[in-house]
Design an enzyme around this catalytic site. Structure first.
Site, PDB file in Angstrom:
ATOM      1  N   ASN A  12       0.850  -1.193   0.000  1.00 46.21           N
ATOM      2  CA  ASN A  12       0.000   0.000   0.000  1.00 46.21           C
ATOM      3  C   ASN A  12       0.891   1.251   0.000  1.00 46.21           C
ATOM      4  O   ASN A  12       1.571   1.553   0.981  1.00 46.21           O
ATOM      5  CB  ASN A  12      -0.898  -0.051   1.249  1.00 46.21           C
ATOM      6  N   HIS A  28      -3.248   6.878  14.320  1.00 43.35           N
ATOM      7  CA  HIS A  28      -3.150   5.513  14.862  1.00 43.35           C
ATOM      8  C   HIS A  28      -1.843   4.852  14.398  1.00 43.35           C
ATOM      9  O   HIS A  28      -1.167   4.179  15.142  1.00 43.35           O
ATOM     10  CB  HIS A  28      -4.345   4.689  14.372  1.00 43.35           C
ATOM     11  N   ARG A  29      -1.504   5.062  13.115  1.00 40.18           N
ATOM     12  CA  ARG A  29      -0.297   4.432  12.550  1.00 40.18           C
ATOM     13  C   ARG A  29       0.951   5.007  13.237  1.00 40.18           C
ATOM     14  O   ARG A  29       1.872   4.280  13.593  1.00 40.18           O
ATOM     15  CB  ARG A  29      -0.268   4.688  11.042  1.00 40.18           C
ATOM     16  N   LYS A  57       0.320   3.842   2.833  1.00 34.35           N
ATOM     17  CA  LYS A  57       0.927   3.485   4.127  1.00 34.35           C
ATOM     18  C   LYS A  57       2.440   3.712   4.073  1.00 34.35           C
ATOM     19  O   LYS A  57       3.035   4.207   5.018  1.00 34.35           O
ATOM     20  CB  LYS A  57       0.673   2.007   4.452  1.00 34.35           C
ATOM     21  N   TYR A  73     -10.521   5.500   4.416  1.00 34.44           N
ATOM     22  CA  TYR A  73     -11.663   6.105   5.117  1.00 34.44           C
ATOM     23  C   TYR A  73     -11.350   7.514   5.647  1.00 34.44           C
ATOM     24  O   TYR A  73     -12.162   8.080   6.390  1.00 34.44           O
ATOM     25  CB  TYR A  73     -12.074   5.199   6.288  1.00 34.44           C
ATOM     26  N   ASP A  74     -10.204   8.078   5.292  1.00 31.92           N
ATOM     27  CA  ASP A  74      -9.814   9.399   5.813  1.00 31.92           C
ATOM     28  C   ASP A  74     -10.891  10.470   5.666  1.00 31.92           C
ATOM     29  O   ASP A  74     -11.090  11.268   6.589  1.00 31.92           O
ATOM     30  CB  ASP A  74      -8.513   9.891   5.136  1.00 31.92           C
ATOM     31  N   PHE A  80      -6.163   8.748   2.274  1.00 27.67           N
ATOM     32  CA  PHE A  80      -6.639   7.575   1.536  1.00 27.67           C
ATOM     33  C   PHE A  80      -7.686   6.850   2.370  1.00 27.67           C
ATOM     34  O   PHE A  80      -7.955   7.212   3.524  1.00 27.67           O
ATOM     35  CB  PHE A  80      -5.466   6.641   1.207  1.00 27.67           C
ATOM     36  N   ASP A 119      -1.175  -3.983  10.148  1.00 34.22           N
ATOM     37  CA  ASP A 119      -2.539  -4.180   9.687  1.00 34.22           C
ATOM     38  C   ASP A 119      -3.397  -3.177  10.429  1.00 34.22           C
ATOM     39  O   ASP A 119      -3.156  -2.888  11.606  1.00 34.22           O
ATOM     40  CB  ASP A 119      -3.005  -5.616   9.957  1.00 34.22           C
ATOM     41  N   THR A 120      -4.351  -2.618   9.703  1.00 32.16           N
ATOM     42  CA  THR A 120      -5.171  -1.542  10.267  1.00 32.16           C
ATOM     43  C   THR A 120      -6.639  -1.816  10.014  1.00 32.16           C
ATOM     44  O   THR A 120      -7.002  -2.338   8.955  1.00 32.16           O
ATOM     45  CB  THR A 120      -4.788  -0.197   9.598  1.00 32.16           C
TER      46      THR A 120
END
Ligand code: IMP
Length: 193
Positions: free
Chosen positions: A9, A176-177, A12, A150-151, A148, A68-69
């Protein structure tokens, strides 16, 4: 020290590459010429994160991390969760997935949601995981064009903007990341000093 980031991705990758761990070079799958699919076959974010990191680490016999998110929406009983990438079907686009969340949330008063990222660092047959969670709410409609996934429909707590209205630097203040990455960075610095 070089560490492979196991993701295909590009969004990411861009976010992770904006973060720096002194003395550590983050290497992408593109950099190592890997073009295959990463396995993602489990029912939890933790297991999928581990699966990707273990697969790549064993394949290349080196240090590797994966993440993984999932977006977890209370009124949808935790959906899309581990299915965030393919909520509207196996070939769903970001738009399809956002549309599905918006339509399921229509008229819903409880808009509470959170993003959860789990990073797995895999080295020499051992692994450690780091979790980052950001609480927030699902907006009634898309706002913003950045980012990107659901932002455009996620507004983190403490912000007046959706993730998609933020620059990368602003998103990193809530992300979160970034939270999971900071824990990972801290761990690496402790084991390499
Ligand atoms: P996975 O972690 O590759 O399984 O992807 C989960 C899905 O969640 C992605 O395809 C995106 O749609 C979404 N996603 C992951 N991280 C973010 C983010 O930071 N913002 C918005 N959507 C995200």
């Amino acid at each position: 020290m070089k560490i492979i980031f196991a993701t295909s991705n590009q969004h990411k990758l861009r976010e992770i590459k904006s973060l720096v761990i002194p003395g550590v070079e983050i290497v992408s799958l593109q950099d190592i010429g890997f073009e295959g699919e990463l396995p993602e076959t489990h029912e939890t974010i933790e297991e999928n994160s581990l699966e990707k990191a273990e697969y790549l680490s064993k394949k290349f016999n080196t240090f590797c991390f994966a993440e993984d998110t999932g977006l977890i929406v209370d009124a949808l009983n935790g959906e899309p969760g581990v299915y965030s990438a393919r909520y509207a079907g196996e070939t769903a686009t970001f738009d399809d997935n956002v549309n599905k969340v918006l339509s399921k949330m229509e008229g819903q008063k409880n808009r509470k949601a959170r993003f959860k990222t789990v990073i797995t660092y895999y080295s020499q047959d051992a692994y450690v995981q780091f979790e980052g969670v950001t609480e927030g709410e699902i907006l009634e409609e898309r706002i913003g064009n950045e980012g990107f996934g659901y932002d455009p429909i996620f507004k983190p707590e403490g912000s007046t903007k959706s993730y998609a209205e933020m620059s990368l630097k602003e998103k990193n203040e809530f992300s979160h990341r970034k939270k999971s990455f900071d824990l990972f960075a801290n761990h690496l610095q402790q084991i390499t000093v």
